[in-house]
Design a protein around this motif. Structure first.
Motif, mmCIF file in Angstrom:
data_model
loop_
_atom_site.group_PDB
_atom_site.id
_atom_site.type_symbol
_atom_site.label_atom_id
_atom_site.label_comp_id
_atom_site.label_asym_id
_atom_site.label_seq_id
_atom_site.Cartn_x
_atom_site.Cartn_y
_atom_site.Cartn_z
ATOM 1 N N LEU A 74 -30.840 -0.747 39.260
ATOM 2 C CA LEU A 74 -31.990 -1.560 38.873
ATOM 3 C C LEU A 74 -32.495 -1.162 37.483
ATOM 4 O O LEU A 74 -32.908 -2.026 36.694
ATOM 5 C CB LEU A 74 -33.109 -1.401 39.900
ATOM 6 C CG LEU A 74 -32.815 -1.997 41.286
ATOM 7 C CD1 LEU A 74 -33.909 -1.619 42.279
ATOM 8 C CD2 LEU A 74 -32.689 -3.513 41.196
ATOM 9 N N GLU A 75 -32.472 0.129 37.183
ATOM 10 C CA GLU A 75 -32.917 0.569 35.865
ATOM 11 C C GLU A 75 -32.006 0.027 34.776
ATOM 12 O O GLU A 75 -32.476 -0.391 33.707
ATOM 13 C CB GLU A 75 -32.942 2.091 35.811
ATOM 14 C CG GLU A 75 -33.499 2.635 34.496
ATOM 15 C CD GLU A 75 -33.609 4.143 34.514
ATOM 16 O OE1 GLU A 75 -34.728 4.662 34.608
ATOM 17 O OE2 GLU A 75 -32.554 4.812 34.446
ATOM 18 N N THR A 76 -30.698 -0.005 35.043
ATOM 19 C CA THR A 76 -29.755 -0.560 34.068
ATOM 20 C C THR A 76 -30.052 -2.030 33.810
ATOM 21 O O THR A 76 -30.021 -2.498 32.657
ATOM 22 C CB THR A 76 -28.312 -0.411 34.584
ATOM 23 O OG1 THR A 76 -28.003 0.984 34.747
ATOM 24 C CG2 THR A 76 -27.308 -1.029 33.608
ATOM 25 N N MET A 77 -30.375 -2.775 34.869
ATOM 26 C CA MET A 77 -30.732 -4.186 34.704
ATOM 27 C C MET A 77 -31.985 -4.333 33.846
ATOM 28 O O MET A 77 -32.055 -5.219 32.969
ATOM 29 C CB MET A 77 -30.958 -4.823 36.076
ATOM 30 C CG MET A 77 -29.709 -4.950 36.927
ATOM 31 S SD MET A 77 -30.085 -5.462 38.650
ATOM 32 C CE MET A 77 -31.069 -6.939 38.352
ATOM 33 N N LEU A 78 -32.958 -3.462 34.072
ATOM 34 C CA LEU A 78 -34.194 -3.529 33.289
ATOM 35 C C LEU A 78 -33.945 -3.191 31.822
ATOM 36 O O LEU A 78 -34.503 -3.822 30.922
ATOM 37 C CB LEU A 78 -35.235 -2.568 33.874
ATOM 38 C CG LEU A 78 -35.918 -3.008 35.168
ATOM 39 C CD1 LEU A 78 -36.801 -1.887 35.703
ATOM 40 C CD2 LEU A 78 -36.748 -4.261 34.937
ATOM 41 N N VAL A 79 -33.127 -2.188 31.598
ATOM 42 C CA VAL A 79 -32.833 -1.791 30.217
ATOM 43 C C VAL A 79 -32.140 -2.930 29.479
ATOM 44 O O VAL A 79 -32.416 -3.199 28.303
ATOM 45 C CB VAL A 79 -31.958 -0.523 30.195
ATOM 46 C CG1 VAL A 79 -31.456 -0.237 28.782
ATOM 47 C CG2 VAL A 79 -32.754 0.673 30.712
ATOM 48 N N GLU A 80 -31.220 -3.606 30.185
ATOM 49 C CA GLU A 80 -30.489 -4.703 29.548
ATOM 50 C C GLU A 80 -31.370 -5.920 29.295
ATOM 51 O O GLU A 80 -31.171 -6.639 28.312
ATOM 52 C CB GLU A 80 -29.291 -5.092 30.416
ATOM 53 C CG GLU A 80 -28.211 -4.011 30.487
ATOM 54 C CD GLU A 80 -27.098 -4.363 31.449
ATOM 55 O OE1 GLU A 80 -27.276 -5.335 32.224
ATOM 56 O OE2 GLU A 80 -26.060 -3.668 31.446
#
Length: 235
Positions: A74-80
């Motif tokens: 989920l953090e990767t999705m937010l960063v992207e």
């Protein structure tokens, strides 16, 4: 929003780490089978408090890793999609600096009156970016996932602390303690630094002893069975 700098990093899971829990479970199964066959209550792993604790730790450990992987996805999705909250400041010298917290912003700009306008704008831009991150984190479930992973991690640490005050009454219980120490403390596979080789060696010794004990128990049971059959046929 949960501060990304405080995110617990997922341990590097190697094949040896994955097999470690299986090794201890196999040791426990071997000893439990021996105890059941012999009726030796003193070696019954079901009553070993250290092994009971290890099984609870193993459950929480797996839960923590699952939650951590979900939180990181989920953090990767937010960063992207949103990017970590930050603001880029152009200094008087023309240099551009990207900062990721108000504390960093204060360090870069200081409190000089002549930079008040620049500082106020930078703080407002950072707050706006932070608000977008917070809203997306709540909507995607990242905030809840981060909180759950942190709570599970804290519970796992509490269980690790409890090992030092929980005596083992079986070889499997001792193996469980060593397994938890290995998987929590060892940073990478086949780490050659003290004390990991020694702990791995001790855990292997315990498993070998348990397997040898189990094989000897089966052999003696087979001999006893054969002798009983011989006696029965001779009557």
């Amino acid at each position: 929003m949960a501060d990304s700098d405080n995110t617990t990093t997922l341990p590097y899971v190697t094949r040896r780490r994955v097999l470690a829990g299986t090794v201890v479970a196999t040791t426990a199964w071997t000893l439990e089978g021996n105890a059941s066959a012999s009726g030796a209550g003193s070696t019954n792993v079901r009553s070993d408090p250290a092994l009971v604790l290890w099984r609870e730790w193993e459950t929480v450990h797996k839960q923590t890793e699952r939650l951590c992987r979900r939180q990181q996805r989920l953090e990767t999705m937010l960063v992207e999609s949103i990017g970590f909250p930050c603001v880029t400041v152009r200094l008087a010298e023309g240099e551009q600096v990207t900062v990721h917290s108000i504390e960093m912003l204060d360090q870069v700009l200081g409190k000089a009156p002549d930079k008040a306008t620049l500082r106020n704008k930078a703080e407002a831009d950072f707050a706006a970016h932070q608000a977008r991150w917070d809203a997306a984190a709540e909507k995607t479930g990242y905030t809840a996932a981060f909180r759950a992973e942190r709570e599970a991690g804290e519970k796992m640490q509490d269980l690790l602390q409890a090992f030092s005050a929980t005596p083992a009454t079986t070889v499997a219980g001792v193996a469980g303690k060593l397994d938890a120490v290995l998987r929590e403390g060892e940073a990478w596979e086949e780490c050659s630094e003290f004390p990991w080789p020694q702990i791995r060696s001790a855990l292997s010794d315990l498993v070998r002893i348990a397997e040898s004990f189990g094989a000897d128990r089966v052999r003696r049971q087979r001999i006893g069975h054969d002798q009983a059959e011989t006696l029965r046929h001779s009557l």
